[in-house]
Design a protein around this motif. Sequence first.
Motif, PDB file in Angstrom:
ATOM      1  N   LEU A  88       0.698  -1.312   0.145  1.00  0.00           N
ATOM      2  CA  LEU A  88       0.499   0.432   0.022  1.00  0.00           C
ATOM      3  C   LEU A  88       1.149   0.926   0.176  1.00  0.00           C
ATOM      4  O   LEU A  88       0.714   1.756  -0.890  1.00  0.00           O
ATOM      5  CB  LEU A  88      -0.971  -0.307   1.470  1.00  0.00           C
ATOM      6  N   LYS A  89       2.141   1.183   0.885  1.00  0.00           N
ATOM      7  CA  LYS A  89       2.587   2.469   0.722  1.00  0.00           C
ATOM      8  C   LYS A  89       3.614   2.460  -0.146  1.00  0.00           C
ATOM      9  O   LYS A  89       3.865   3.899  -0.833  1.00  0.00           O
ATOM     10  CB  LYS A  89       2.959   2.193   2.362  1.00  0.00           C
ATOM     11  N   ILE A  90       3.995   1.597  -1.066  1.00  0.00           N
ATOM     12  CA  ILE A  90       4.768   1.645  -1.427  1.00  0.00           C
ATOM     13  C   ILE A  90       3.828   2.319  -3.044  1.00  0.00           C
ATOM     14  O   ILE A  90       4.440   3.273  -3.468  1.00  0.00           O
ATOM     15  CB  ILE A  90       5.268   0.296  -2.372  1.00  0.00           C
ATOM     16  N   SER A  91       2.823   1.543  -3.748  1.00  0.00           N
ATOM     17  CA  SER A  91       1.819   1.982  -4.412  1.00  0.00           C
ATOM     18  C   SER A  91       1.608   3.539  -4.070  1.00  0.00           C
ATOM     19  O   SER A  91       1.169   4.208  -5.594  1.00  0.00           O
ATOM     20  CB  SER A  91       0.694   1.053  -4.756  1.00  0.00           C
ATOM     21  N   SER A  92       1.699   3.830  -3.142  1.00  0.00           N
ATOM     22  CA  SER A  92       0.846   5.609  -2.573  1.00  0.00           C
ATOM     23  C   SER A  92       1.667   6.086  -3.431  1.00  0.00           C
ATOM     24  O   SER A  92       1.636   7.129  -4.101  1.00  0.00           O
ATOM     25  CB  SER A  92       0.194   5.180  -1.198  1.00  0.00           C
ATOM     26  N   ALA A  93       3.330   5.922  -3.234  1.00  0.00           N
ATOM     27  CA  ALA A  93       4.124   6.663  -3.117  1.00  0.00           C
ATOM     28  C   ALA A  93       5.009   6.627  -4.320  1.00  0.00           C
ATOM     29  O   ALA A  93       4.978   7.970  -5.432  1.00  0.00           O
ATOM     30  CB  ALA A  93       6.030   6.350  -2.885  1.00  0.00           C
ATOM     31  N   LEU A  94       4.152   6.011  -5.136  1.00  0.00           N
ATOM     32  CA  LEU A  94       4.150   5.822  -6.743  1.00  0.00           C
ATOM     33  C   LEU A  94       3.922   6.933  -7.412  1.00  0.00           C
ATOM     34  O   LEU A  94       4.136   7.593  -7.975  1.00  0.00           O
ATOM     35  CB  LEU A  94       3.871   4.880  -7.794  1.00  0.00           C
ATOM     36  N   LYS A  95       2.622   6.433  -7.329  1.00  0.00           N
ATOM     37  CA  LYS A  95       1.334   7.288  -7.154  1.00  0.00           C
ATOM     38  C   LYS A  95       1.273   9.421  -6.950  1.00  0.00           C
ATOM     39  O   LYS A  95       0.849   9.258  -7.487  1.00  0.00           O
ATOM     40  CB  LYS A  95       0.092   7.114  -6.931  1.00  0.00           C
ATOM     41  N   SER A  96       1.754   9.223  -6.022  1.00  0.00           N
ATOM     42  CA  SER A  96       2.267  10.689  -5.067  1.00  0.00           C
ATOM     43  C   SER A  96       2.826  11.462  -5.821  1.00  0.00           C
ATOM     44  O   SER A  96       3.700  12.074  -4.919  1.00  0.00           O
ATOM     45  CB  SER A  96       1.304  10.698  -4.151  1.00  0.00           C
ATOM     46  N   GLN A  97       4.295  11.175  -6.769  1.00  0.00           N
ATOM     47  CA  GLN A  97       5.551  11.516  -6.490  1.00  0.00           C
ATOM     48  C   GLN A  97       5.496  12.669  -6.582  1.00  0.00           C
ATOM     49  O   GLN A  97       4.950  13.676  -7.497  1.00  0.00           O
ATOM     50  CB  GLN A  97       6.341  10.532  -7.613  1.00  0.00           C
ATOM     51  N   ASN A  98       6.269  14.294  -6.184  1.00  0.00           N
ATOM     52  CA  ASN A  98       6.701  15.241  -6.614  1.00  0.00           C
ATOM     53  C   ASN A  98       6.445  14.970  -8.248  1.00  0.00           C
ATOM     54  O   ASN A  98       7.306  14.860  -8.743  1.00  0.00           O
ATOM     55  CB  ASN A  98       7.765  15.706  -5.059  1.00  0.00           C
ATOM     56  N   LYS A  99       5.950  16.450  -8.526  1.00  0.00           N
ATOM     57  CA  LYS A  99       6.315  16.558  -9.496  1.00  0.00           C
ATOM     58  C   LYS A  99       6.920  17.173  -9.961  1.00  0.00           C
ATOM     59  O   LYS A  99       7.601  16.934 -11.527  1.00  0.00           O
ATOM     60  CB  LYS A  99       4.943  17.271 -10.404  1.00  0.00           C
ATOM     61  N   LYS A 138      16.807   6.731 -13.633  1.00  0.00           N
ATOM     62  CA  LYS A 138      16.291   8.698 -15.017  1.00  0.00           C
ATOM     63  C   LYS A 138      15.152   8.787 -13.654  1.00  0.00           C
ATOM     64  O   LYS A 138      13.914   8.289 -14.145  1.00  0.00           O
ATOM     65  CB  LYS A 138      15.866   7.925 -16.198  1.00  0.00           C
ATOM     66  N   THR A 139      15.257  10.237 -13.515  1.00  0.00           N
ATOM     67  CA  THR A 139      13.992  11.170 -13.224  1.00  0.00           C
ATOM     68  C   THR A 139      13.458  12.464 -13.664  1.00  0.00           C
ATOM     69  O   THR A 139      14.921  13.042 -14.874  1.00  0.00           O
ATOM     70  CB  THR A 139      14.527  11.555 -11.454  1.00  0.00           C
ATOM     71  N   ASP A 140      12.721  12.998 -13.633  1.00  0.00           N
ATOM     72  CA  ASP A 140      12.377  14.406 -14.107  1.00  0.00           C
ATOM     73  C   ASP A 140      13.498  15.959 -14.146  1.00  0.00           C
ATOM     74  O   ASP A 140      13.517  16.352 -15.781  1.00  0.00           O
ATOM     75  CB  ASP A 140      11.025  14.714 -13.788  1.00  0.00           C
ATOM     76  N   ILE A 141      14.231  14.962 -13.359  1.00  0.00           N
ATOM     77  CA  ILE A 141      15.396  16.890 -13.358  1.00  0.00           C
ATOM     78  C   ILE A 141      16.778  15.871 -13.091  1.00  0.00           C
ATOM     79  O   ILE A 141      17.483  16.429 -12.511  1.00  0.00           O
ATOM     80  CB  ILE A 141      15.205  16.909 -11.702  1.00  0.00           C
ATOM     81  N   GLU A 619      19.275  26.578  -5.424  1.00  0.00           N
ATOM     82  CA  GLU A 619      19.633  27.514  -5.556  1.00  0.00           C
ATOM     83  C   GLU A 619      19.551  27.955  -6.994  1.00  0.00           C
ATOM     84  O   GLU A 619      19.073  28.936  -7.818  1.00  0.00           O
ATOM     85  CB  GLU A 619      21.231  26.855  -5.513  1.00  0.00           C
ATOM     86  N   VAL A 620      18.757  26.092  -8.347  1.00  0.00           N
ATOM     87  CA  VAL A 620      18.816  27.250  -9.375  1.00  0.00           C
ATOM     88  C   VAL A 620      17.254  27.376 -10.063  1.00  0.00           C
ATOM     89  O   VAL A 620      16.672  26.359 -11.034  1.00  0.00           O
ATOM     90  CB  VAL A 620      19.497  25.996 -10.225  1.00  0.00           C
ATOM     91  N   GLY A 621      16.278  26.483  -8.761  1.00  0.00           N
ATOM     92  CA  GLY A 621      14.858  26.872  -8.840  1.00  0.00           C
ATOM     93  C   GLY A 621      14.218  25.321  -9.105  1.00  0.00           C
ATOM     94  O   GLY A 621      12.967  25.684  -9.098  1.00  0.00           O
ATOM     95  N   LEU A 622      14.654  23.984  -8.658  1.00  0.00           N
ATOM     96  CA  LEU A 622      14.255  23.058  -8.960  1.00  0.00           C
ATOM     97  C   LEU A 622      13.309  22.170  -8.068  1.00  0.00           C
ATOM     98  O   LEU A 622      12.519  21.883  -7.666  1.00  0.00           O
ATOM     99  CB  LEU A 622      15.374  21.933  -9.432  1.00  0.00           C
ATOM    100  N   MET A 623      13.593  23.152  -6.883  1.00  0.00           N
ATOM    101  CA  MET A 623      13.320  23.092  -5.334  1.00  0.00           C
ATOM    102  C   MET A 623      13.117  23.920  -4.370  1.00  0.00           C
ATOM    103  O   MET A 623      13.396  25.039  -4.518  1.00  0.00           O
ATOM    104  CB  MET A 623      14.063  21.808  -4.703  1.00  0.00           C
ATOM    105  N   LYS A 624      12.061  23.938  -3.831  1.00  0.00           N
ATOM    106  CA  LYS A 624      11.626  24.606  -2.648  1.00  0.00           C
ATOM    107  C   LYS A 624      11.635  23.686  -1.400  1.00  0.00           C
ATOM    108  O   LYS A 624      11.532  22.892  -1.494  1.00  0.00           O
ATOM    109  CB  LYS A 624       9.765  25.416  -2.598  1.00  0.00           C
ATOM    110  N   TYR A 625      12.086  24.965  -0.424  1.00  0.00           N
ATOM    111  CA  TYR A 625      11.876  24.028   0.809  1.00  0.00           C
ATOM    112  C   TYR A 625      10.855  23.600   1.662  1.00  0.00           C
ATOM    113  O   TYR A 625      10.750  22.605   2.437  1.00  0.00           O
ATOM    114  CB  TYR A 625      12.075  25.380   2.001  1.00  0.00           C
ATOM    115  N   GLU A 626       9.884  23.729   1.484  1.00  0.00           N
ATOM    116  CA  GLU A 626       8.924  23.526   1.440  1.00  0.00           C
ATOM    117  C   GLU A 626       7.646  21.960   0.619  1.00  0.00           C
ATOM    118  O   GLU A 626       7.330  21.752   1.230  1.00  0.00           O
ATOM    119  CB  GLU A 626       7.464  24.497   1.372  1.00  0.00           C
ATOM    120  N   ASP A 627       8.899  21.546  -0.637  1.00  0.00           N
ATOM    121  CA  ASP A 627       8.372  21.064  -1.427  1.00  0.00           C
ATOM    122  C   ASP A 627       8.613  19.528  -0.610  1.00  0.00           C
ATOM    123  O   ASP A 627       9.197  19.298   0.268  1.00  0.00           O
ATOM    124  CB  ASP A 627       8.918  20.653  -2.839  1.00  0.00           C
TER     125      ASP A 627
END
Length: 628
Positions: A88-99, A138-141, A619-627
């Motif tokens: 359940l937690k693995i499935s949930s993590a895969l579906k709710s990945q940070n865009k 491989k990830t989006d970033i 620093e390059v805008g890929l991430m915010k502290y609140e993400d």
Amino acid sequence: MATAAVEIPRSNYGVPGSHMIVQANLPAAPPKATESVNPQSIATAWVDTFNSLLNDDSIAIEKLFIKDSYWRDLLCSSWDFHTHHGLLKISSALKSQNKQCRLRSLEIDASSEIKKSSVCDIDFNGKIKGVQAFLTVKTDIGSGRGLVKLVPDTTDVASWKAFTLFTTLEELKGHEESTCSRRPTGVDHGAHPGRLNWQQRRDREANCEPPFDPAVLIIGAGQGGLTVAARLKQLGVPTLIIDRNARIGDNWRNRYHQLVLHDSVWYDHMPYLEVFTPKDKLAEWFEIYAKALELNVWTKTNLTDSNWDASKRQWTLTLEREIGEKKETRTLHPRHVIQATGHSGEPYFPSHIKGLDNFKGDRLVHSAQFTGPEPNAKGKRAVIVGCCNSAHDIAQDYYENGYDVTMVQRSSTLVATCDTLIDVDMKGTYSEDGPPVEDADILNMSDPNPVAARLKVDANREINRRDAPLLRALMAAGFALDSGPDCSGLFMKYLHRGGGYYIDVGASQLIADGKIKIKQGQEIERVNAHSLTFKDGSELEADEIVFATGYQNMRETARKMFGNELADKVKDVWGFDEEGETRTMWRRTGHPGFWFFGGNLALCRFFSRLLALQIKGMEVGLMKYEDD
């Protein structure tokens, strides 16, 4: 009716707030031999199905993972560290990945012999076999590495599913480290009137003269500060380290006389050096390392004032720096501060003990201030309060210089001989015949801590079997032993509480032989002019007293330097969170622009990259502290 309190074993004590690791259930042994299987085809089929799942929600997670499985992810599907347990937690993590930080695909990595998919041991004793495959991620970033361990389905032996999956980010797309083909040229050829040479440019940067403006200030020039500064430099993030000591390496150089690393050279990763590095050589190496990598370090420098501007997302820091006979005050405005003052924080000195000021002997200090015994001091009486690595080393040093030595052991200690620990716990991974250290780190980190804790139970049992004669002799001498939290051994005890163990390099035999005496199980009531009185009324004479009583949480060091507002906002450091990941260290602390960094040399080597990637991402805008 009142419920009786359950007594927690002392070996399970951790730093405040730490969660106890719930040890993993290992999968059942496969019903038939796995030696004849084709690991490459098994791993490839699994990876193909996993990649399909990333783009097709209709594929059931049960096709890929066993029921009691784990996915440990470090920055590939989110901007944090997570261990997901169960379908359940693995499935949930895969579906709710940070865009902005989304896992896109896995590929089999067979780029070297060690990385080729192979049959592997799932358990410590080799009774449960599986298939292991190194991965590229491989990830989006960006991209990273990983490792999967597959086991046959108990109901369908032709179907292989993951018991553990590990993924970790290693680089950001478009912001890769300046290595290999991106290596700096060192010179800009051509005619450039008035240009500065390397030394002039280096002096300006080291002194933080324009245009150099540090985005990151690191406090502490030990292995933590130096490794993360090196990672940030490779990512093009301007960084300055400050340290209150006179020289880089003094945090090791100024410690007790006989200090030698108890971890081996293969684990600490310093080729060509001896197996166990002496503290003074390590200090020299740190100094050379900083100079060779052009790290900016200000020694004899203290932070005197700090203020965080939440609207600007930057600090205003006032530094007092001593240069020769002069002192200067500098104000800097970094966006990030990394406290790399050591994972244990300030020395813990039991100042509540009565009569400390009454002592008339020659020395009463914390082990952090102990530089060494007087030579040839036959007949002098030394008492060491504490029973872990430093206490044992200091007791042995005292004994070798003729002292009458007693160690005060208030609870219990995990003891493992150095040779046995290396042979059982590290052989084949961190050893002379082991893989390259970057591959060894993937193997080591790929086991989620609940799985590692279960494997360490069997490893610790084997260590105790081999060390049994010595351990029996220690108990006969009145020394209390334990096997770590839920019998999971030394490394899990280190991660759970930061200490409580001794890697034996000689002192244990001295205890067994009665050459170092043990006072066990009693707290100190008071210190007298030339002795200590214990709660049971007994008295122990002493000319020198060393309190090897450990260190406070890093959070208290932060309180001392930055004040209550920051210290109350950040979380406790070390121990485990509810998922089994190390708390707060190397990841966001709860206060924007403030990070904790520490650990042994191996942990600093691995996690320095991950902290640098988080800062670079901001620093390059890929991430915010609140993400997430």
